[in-house]
Design an enzyme around this catalytic site. Structure first.
Site, PDB file in Angstrom:
ATOM      1  NE  ARG A 132      64.220   3.561   5.332  1.00  0.00           N
ATOM      2  CZ  ARG A 132      63.313   4.444   4.932  1.00  0.00           C
ATOM      3  NH1 ARG A 132      63.600   5.717   4.956  1.00  0.00           N
ATOM      4  NH2 ARG A 132      62.121   4.078   4.527  1.00  0.00           N
ATOM      5  CG  ASP A 182      56.867   7.009  10.675  1.00  0.00           C
ATOM      6  OD1 ASP A 182      57.291   5.837  10.644  1.00  0.00           O
ATOM      7  OD2 ASP A 182      57.493   7.981  10.215  1.00  0.00           O
ATOM      8  NE  ARG A 198      56.090   4.196   3.297  1.00  0.00           N
ATOM      9  CZ  ARG A 198      57.066   5.024   3.653  1.00  0.00           C
ATOM     10  NH1 ARG A 198      58.282   4.572   3.881  1.00  0.00           N
ATOM     11  NH2 ARG A 198      56.833   6.311   3.788  1.00  0.00           N
ATOM     12  CB  SER A 240      82.148  16.376   7.490  1.00  0.00           C
ATOM     13  OG  SER A 240      82.899  17.478   7.054  1.00  0.00           O
ATOM     14  CG  HIS A 278      55.829  11.797   2.648  1.00  0.00           C
ATOM     15  ND1 HIS A 278      56.657  11.893   1.554  1.00  0.00           N
ATOM     16  CD2 HIS A 278      56.197  10.662   3.298  1.00  0.00           C
ATOM     17  CE1 HIS A 278      57.483  10.859   1.542  1.00  0.00           C
ATOM     18  NE2 HIS A 278      57.235  10.102   2.587  1.00  0.00           N
ATOM     19  CG  HIS A 313      85.207  14.687   3.564  1.00  0.00           C
ATOM     20  ND1 HIS A 313      85.752  15.901   3.313  1.00  0.00           N
ATOM     21  CD2 HIS A 313      84.173  14.922   4.423  1.00  0.00           C
ATOM     22  CE1 HIS A 313      85.088  16.842   3.971  1.00  0.00           C
ATOM     23  NE2 HIS A 313      84.127  16.260   4.667  1.00  0.00           N
ATOM     24  NE  ARG A 365      82.276  21.522  -2.221  1.00  0.00           N
ATOM     25  CZ  ARG A 365      83.179  21.334  -1.301  1.00  0.00           C
ATOM     26  NH1 ARG A 365      83.762  20.172  -1.169  1.00  0.00           N
ATOM     27  NH2 ARG A 365      83.526  22.317  -0.496  1.00  0.00           N
TER      28      ARG A 365
HETATM   29  C1  COA Z   1      57.199  14.838   7.063  1.00  0.00           C
HETATM   30  C2  COA Z   1      57.439  16.333   7.216  1.00  0.00           C
HETATM   31  C3  COA Z   1      58.729  16.529   8.028  1.00  0.00           C
HETATM   32  C4  COA Z   1      57.623  16.945   5.818  1.00  0.00           C
HETATM   33  O1  COA Z   1      58.072  18.257   6.007  1.00  0.00           O
HETATM   34  P1  COA Z   1      57.959  19.330   4.833  1.00  0.00           P
HETATM   35  O2  COA Z   1      58.450  18.733   3.565  1.00  0.00           O
HETATM   36  O3  COA Z   1      58.625  20.568   5.323  1.00  0.00           O
HETATM   37  O4  COA Z   1      56.377  19.499   4.721  1.00  0.00           O
HETATM   38  P2  COA Z   1      55.552  20.742   4.161  1.00  0.00           P
HETATM   39  O5  COA Z   1      56.264  21.376   3.018  1.00  0.00           O
HETATM   40  O6  COA Z   1      54.179  20.232   3.952  1.00  0.00           O
HETATM   41  O7  COA Z   1      55.587  21.755   5.405  1.00  0.00           O
HETATM   42  C5  COA Z   1      55.020  23.053   5.299  1.00  0.00           C
HETATM   43  C6  COA Z   1      54.619  23.514   6.682  1.00  0.00           C
HETATM   44  O8  COA Z   1      53.597  22.630   7.163  1.00  0.00           O
HETATM   45  C7  COA Z   1      53.967  22.119   8.408  1.00  0.00           C
HETATM   46  N1  COA Z   1      53.526  20.734   8.552  1.00  0.00           N
HETATM   47  C8  COA Z   1      53.780  19.707   7.703  1.00  0.00           C
HETATM   48  N2  COA Z   1      53.284  18.567   8.224  1.00  0.00           N
HETATM   49  C9  COA Z   1      52.702  18.895   9.394  1.00  0.00           C
HETATM   50  C10 COA Z   1      52.067  18.154  10.420  1.00  0.00           C
HETATM   51  N3  COA Z   1      51.917  16.844  10.354  1.00  0.00           N
HETATM   52  N4  COA Z   1      51.613  18.815  11.497  1.00  0.00           N
HETATM   53  C11 COA Z   1      51.763  20.150  11.597  1.00  0.00           C
HETATM   54  N5  COA Z   1      52.394  20.904  10.698  1.00  0.00           N
HETATM   55  C12 COA Z   1      52.855  20.272   9.601  1.00  0.00           C
HETATM   56  C13 COA Z   1      55.491  22.151   8.392  1.00  0.00           C
HETATM   57  O9  COA Z   1      56.025  22.095   9.738  1.00  0.00           O
HETATM   58  C14 COA Z   1      55.745  23.469   7.708  1.00  0.00           C
HETATM   59  O10 COA Z   1      55.541  24.496   8.661  1.00  0.00           O
HETATM   60  P3  COA Z   1      56.444  25.847   8.658  1.00  0.00           P
HETATM   61  O11 COA Z   1      56.113  26.524   7.363  1.00  0.00           O
HETATM   62  O12 COA Z   1      55.981  26.586   9.873  1.00  0.00           O
HETATM   63  O13 COA Z   1      57.860  25.406   8.748  1.00  0.00           O
HETATM   64  C15 COA Z   1      56.248  17.023   7.908  1.00  0.00           C
HETATM   65  O14 COA Z   1      55.076  16.746   7.195  1.00  0.00           O
HETATM   66  C16 COA Z   1      56.093  16.636   9.356  1.00  0.00           C
HETATM   67  O15 COA Z   1      56.737  17.241  10.227  1.00  0.00           O
HETATM   68  N6  COA Z   1      55.250  15.604   9.666  1.00  0.00           N
HETATM   69  C17 COA Z   1      55.125  15.103  11.004  1.00  0.00           C
HETATM   70  C18 COA Z   1      56.292  14.195  11.339  1.00  0.00           C
HETATM   71  C19 COA Z   1      56.188  12.888  10.581  1.00  0.00           C
HETATM   72  O16 COA Z   1      55.151  12.235  10.561  1.00  0.00           O
HETATM   73  N7  COA Z   1      57.313  12.431  10.016  1.00  0.00           N
HETATM   74  C20 COA Z   1      57.380  11.173   9.303  1.00  0.00           C
HETATM   75  C21 COA Z   1      57.489  11.396   7.839  1.00  0.00           C
HETATM   76  S1  COA Z   1      57.386   9.896   6.937  1.00  0.00           S
END
Ligand code: COA
Length: 465
Positions: free
Chosen positions: A429, A403, A357, A151, A348, A181, A449
């Site tokens: 999904r 997206d 995609r 949880s 990503h 759980h 866990r």
């Molecule tokens: C998808 C996502 C959540 C992945 O997050 P993550 O694994 O932490 O990505 P990273 O390791 O590349 O992030 C490193 C930094 O870059 C930033 N970053 C990554 N993608 C970014 C984006 N599209 N715009 C601005 N900043 C971004 C992160 O916020 C993070 O900043 P921080 O160090 O201040 O926290 C991220 O790329 C994101 O927020 N994208 C926009 C939302 C989105 O399109 N989501 C759908 C995913 S399929």
């Protein structure tokens, strides 16, 4: 994290927290109506989880996020929502109890001078002071103890997609509803089926079964000089093998390539797939498990990003008008980044190139709607955004994800209600994550866990004394 919690304790000493919670306790009417309309056969935990998710109409975090709040403010809004949610839970839980077991009599209103446990106990309909004290103990020892249980971890995992605290906690409750759980506290009573004394340690007397009257037990004399008593246990029930005809079934075994295709686009590690898997690992049923996954998909960093993309693009069009130059786009994107927001649809957690995609949707658009103005803007963003993200130097993947493109196609064909888009995403999904959930159970995967840290270990990790 430490700075935040010390700020919280300064702001909220015990007495004022008590009053504060009582001030925040009111629950929205639509939630009361929903609870009152649930059938009595719906398990109280499902009712609880659904009500918590429905209360996200009150989320300050979700509202502020939609208005573009800076990421440095997230924790304050999360704190506000969490305090509201904690304050509201006793009333929700009491309504469920009274609807199911007290003929639907509504609970008395909160007594603002009394504490959380007192109010909860009283709303349930109990007034024995000792029971109130027991509830104080109960509610204290059942708070999370280390963060790794299903949880707690489901709440954390779903929250990592920036789903608000209502959705995150609701997912956690779906995990708590699993029989491995929280629901373990309602496992059927066990029956002791050895009734005759054996020997001093009485070891075998302590063997239990969860089937009443499962065995017939009769003592036999010990063998030779042994102090062991021998007991004969004869099953009293008819084993299923004898009561039902065997059914023969043919199964096709999937090749590794087939399994890969079955898992489709989600590979199991993203928040919605992993939340479904995690909650399912407590043997919560597929409804509760998938519902937790959907709470994760509802986070703006995950599935909701497809809606965010369109919201952001619409703002862009409103600010810059129809035809825009690359330079205008660059300014707009930099402004987004400087105001502490992400560029939705880019980046990503795993991919390090343009999402396939995205590409297949782009190919569809090039074929069927090449001159659509919104598609042209999306295509222009594809040229401009990656360089800016590379220049900013933070995002590990500067390329677009799925997206970034889905909204424009749906808009083109007249499905313009963008708030609805993540629901469609969720319908799709289900195919992937539920297939994976079946595999989880078929492979007998254990309760999940992850490793968790206590505060001293965390301090050690960051070199704090
Ligand atoms: C998808 C996502 C959540 C992945 O997050 P993550 O694994 O932490 O990505 P990273 O390791 O590349 O992030 C490193 C930094 O870059 C930033 N970053 C990554 N993608 C970014 C984006 N599209 N715009 C601005 N900043 C971004 C992160 O916020 C993070 O900043 P921080 O160090 O201040 O926290 C991220 O790329 C994101 O927020 N994208 C926009 C939302 C989105 O399109 N989501 C759908 C995913 S399929």
């Amino acid at each position: 994290m430490c700075a935040c919690s010390s700020a919280i304790s300064v702001l909220s000493p015990r007495q004022s927290r008590l009053e504060e919670w009582n001030e925040r306790a009111e629950i929205p009417n639509h939630v009361i109506t929903m609870l009152n309309n649930f059938p009595s056969k719906l398990h109280p935990m499902s009712q609880f989880s659904a009500a918590i998710a429905a209360m996200n109409s009150e989320s300050k975090f979700a509202k502020a996020y939609a208005e573009g709040v800076h990421k440095s403010k997230y924790w304050e809004l999360c704190y506000e929502d969490s305090m509201d949610l904690i304050a509201k839970l006793p009333t929700v839980a009491a309504i469920i109890y009274r609807n199911l077991y007290r003929e639907g009599n509504p609970p008395d209103p909160i007594d603002k001078k009394k504490d959380w446990s007192w109010n909860y106990t009283s709303m349930l309909g109990f007034d024995n002071p000792q029971f109130v004290e027991l509830m104080r103990l109960y509610l204290t020892i059942h708070t999370d103890h280390e963060g790794g249980n299903v949880s707690a971890h489901a709440t954390h995992l779903v929250g990592s997609a920036l789903s608000d605290p209502y959705l995150s906690f609701s997912a956690g409750m779906n995990g708590l509803a699993g029989p491995l759980h929280g629901l373990a506290n309602q496992l059927p009573h066990y029956h002791q089926y050895v009734t005759c004394p054996t020997r001093n340690e009485r070891t075998i007397d302590l063997a239990y079964s969860n089937v009443a009257e499962a065995y017939k037990c009769s003592p036999l004399p010990p063998l030779g000089d042994s102090d062991h008593n021998i007991i004969s246990l004869m099953p009293k029930y008819r084993p299923i093998l004898k009561t039902r005809k065997p059914i023969s079934q043919q199964h096709r075994v999937l090749t590794p390539d087939g399994i890969e295709r079955l898992q489709g686009d989600h590979e199991g590690g993203n928040v919605s797939a992993h939340a479904t898997h995690l909650v399912g690992s407590a043997l919560s049923d597929p409804y509760l498990s998938f519902s937790a996954g959907m709470n994760g998909l509802a986070g703006p960093l995950h599935g909701l990003a497809n809606q965010e993309v369109l919201v952001w693009t619409t703002k862009l069009q409103e600010a810059l008008g129809g035809e825009v130059t690359d330079d205008q786009l660059r300014d707009f994107i930099w402004n987004t980044l400087k105001s502490g927001q992400v560029v939705p649809g880019y980046g990503h957690a795993v991919l390090r190139k343009t999402d396939p995609r995205y590409m297949c949707q782009r190919e569809f658009a090039l074929k069927h709607l090449p001159n659509d103005p919104l598609f042209k803007l999306v295509a222009q963003l594809y040229k401009v955004v990656p360089d800016i993200l590379i220049e900013q130097g933070k995002a590990k993947n500067p390329w677009p994800n799925v997206d970034a493109h889905s909204g424009v196609l749906l808009q083109y064909y007249g499905l313009t209600e963008m708030n609805y888009y993540t629901v469609m995403f969720g319908v799709s999904r289900a195919l992937g994550v539920l297939a994976s959930l079946v595999w989880d159970r078929a492979l007998g995967l254990p309760i999940e866990r992850p490793k968790s840290f206590d505060t001293p270990s965390l301090k050690k990790l960051v070199g704090a004394s």
